[in-house]
Enzyme design. Sequence first.
Site, mmCIF file in Angstrom:
data_model
loop_
_atom_site.group_PDB
_atom_site.id
_atom_site.type_symbol
_atom_site.label_atom_id
_atom_site.label_comp_id
_atom_site.label_asym_id
_atom_site.label_seq_id
_atom_site.Cartn_x
_atom_site.Cartn_y
_atom_site.Cartn_z
ATOM 1 C CG HIS A 245 -24.437 31.292 -53.334
ATOM 2 N ND1 HIS A 245 -24.363 32.392 -53.424
ATOM 3 C CD2 HIS A 245 -24.498 30.304 -54.695
ATOM 4 C CE1 HIS A 245 -23.618 32.400 -54.179
ATOM 5 N NE2 HIS A 245 -23.626 31.527 -55.192
ATOM 6 C CG ASP A 247 -23.341 29.050 -48.103
ATOM 7 O OD1 ASP A 247 -23.976 29.365 -48.996
ATOM 8 O OD2 ASP A 247 -22.000 28.531 -48.661
ATOM 9 C CB CYS A 347 -19.835 32.497 -48.186
ATOM 10 S SG CYS A 347 -21.621 32.534 -48.017
HETATM 11 N N1 ARG Z 1 -28.922 33.397 -50.317
HETATM 12 C C1 ARG Z 1 -28.768 32.906 -48.471
HETATM 13 C C2 ARG Z 1 -29.406 33.860 -47.824
HETATM 14 O O1 ARG Z 1 -30.133 35.202 -48.544
HETATM 15 C C3 ARG Z 1 -27.073 33.448 -48.712
HETATM 16 C C4 ARG Z 1 -26.176 32.743 -49.308
HETATM 17 C C5 ARG Z 1 -24.958 33.091 -49.339
HETATM 18 N N2 ARG Z 1 -23.838 31.973 -49.940
HETATM 19 C C6 ARG Z 1 -22.747 32.461 -50.491
HETATM 20 N N3 ARG Z 1 -21.672 31.924 -50.937
HETATM 21 N N4 ARG Z 1 -22.273 33.294 -50.448
HETATM 22 O O2 ARG Z 1 -29.820 33.999 -46.985
#
Ligand code: ARG
Length: 362
Positions: A245, A247, A347
């Site tokens: 993800h 975002d 999210c």
């Molecule tokens: N992988 C990202 C992190 O650990 C979090 C992304 C969460 N986004 C979502 N759409 N669930 O920083």
Amino acid sequence: MRESEVSAQPACPVGSYNEWDPLEEVIVGVVDGAHFPPWHVAVGAPLSPQQRAVFQERAGQPFPAEEIAAARDELDQLVDVLEGEGVEVRRPEPRDHGHSYGAPGWSSTGLYDAMPRDLLLVVGEDVIEAPMAWRSRHHAASAYRPLLKEYFRQGARWSSPPKPELSDELYVADWTDQPEGEPFRSVITEFEPTFDAADFIRCGRDIFVQRSHVTNALGIEWVRRHLGEEYQVHEVKLADDHPMHIDASLMPLAPGKLLIHPDRVPEVPEIFKDWEVRKAPQPVIPDGHPLYMTSKWINMNVLMIDEERMVVEAQDEPMRRLAESWGMTAIPCPFRSFNSFGGSFHCATVDVRRRGSLCSYF
Ligand code: ARG
């Protein structure tokens, strides 16, 4: 325009091209019924070693009831905040994710319906159901089907890529983390197209995407061909050790305003050269706070109600200051208990309709 012409062409219920046009209708997820999924190599890959240990230990169990209750309360507060700002809010019906289902060669229980952003990719009047790579999310769309059918009846486009088989060929069974400094090594193969909607972020005609542990090259190519020549799908290379993800790494907030993770964007893509780029402030989430699936950089996962109004976590002073110093109004909402489940405001929502049209911002 004459009145008869207006009524002859009812507005499409789905329409959103970017992350900042004035928000009219949004889906907010539900956290009830959330379960840790069965242990699987693809579940572990995007997590940190400590998070993996928790997921292995609690595989198949419900998330703690009091944590679900606290997160539910915050989601309800988010709904109040959004409605207070004049946005129409829709919710899926809660369901129990402890039930088992399967396909030839595998079975699984579910995860949750807390993060509609992960699943639904709205591009203009088209709502696309992502072919998710986690077996525990194979039926994620079911929660939203009543809404999707309603939007379809009212004129929206509704698309779904080939349903993935999620057979063992999709996964690298003996996957291990790439050694420090080496290129990203995905846990998924190119067996079939898969992607999560949250690996994409929209700026009108230009859409940005990252390869991740759930999004493969075929998945990106499917979206590119599906959207056709009106859109440019740009793959961006980010320095995320456990990508899943986009975002919490690359967040376009308004035309000309790009928020980035301070370390994950070694090179801001050339196309943003005329944009002002700012680094997300250090997160203020305390060390002891449970974060089952994300890093603390979930602080940058904000939701824009329009180019000026930003929903920020109520305790996140630095993010509030960043918004204000950038000419925006910060709208606080408590969300730290929800953050534990792996996301924040972006999210937990998916914008169904924003007032605006297809434009180029570059
Ligand atoms: N992988 C990202 C992190 O650990 C979090 C992304 C969460 N986004 C979502 N759409 N669930 O920083």
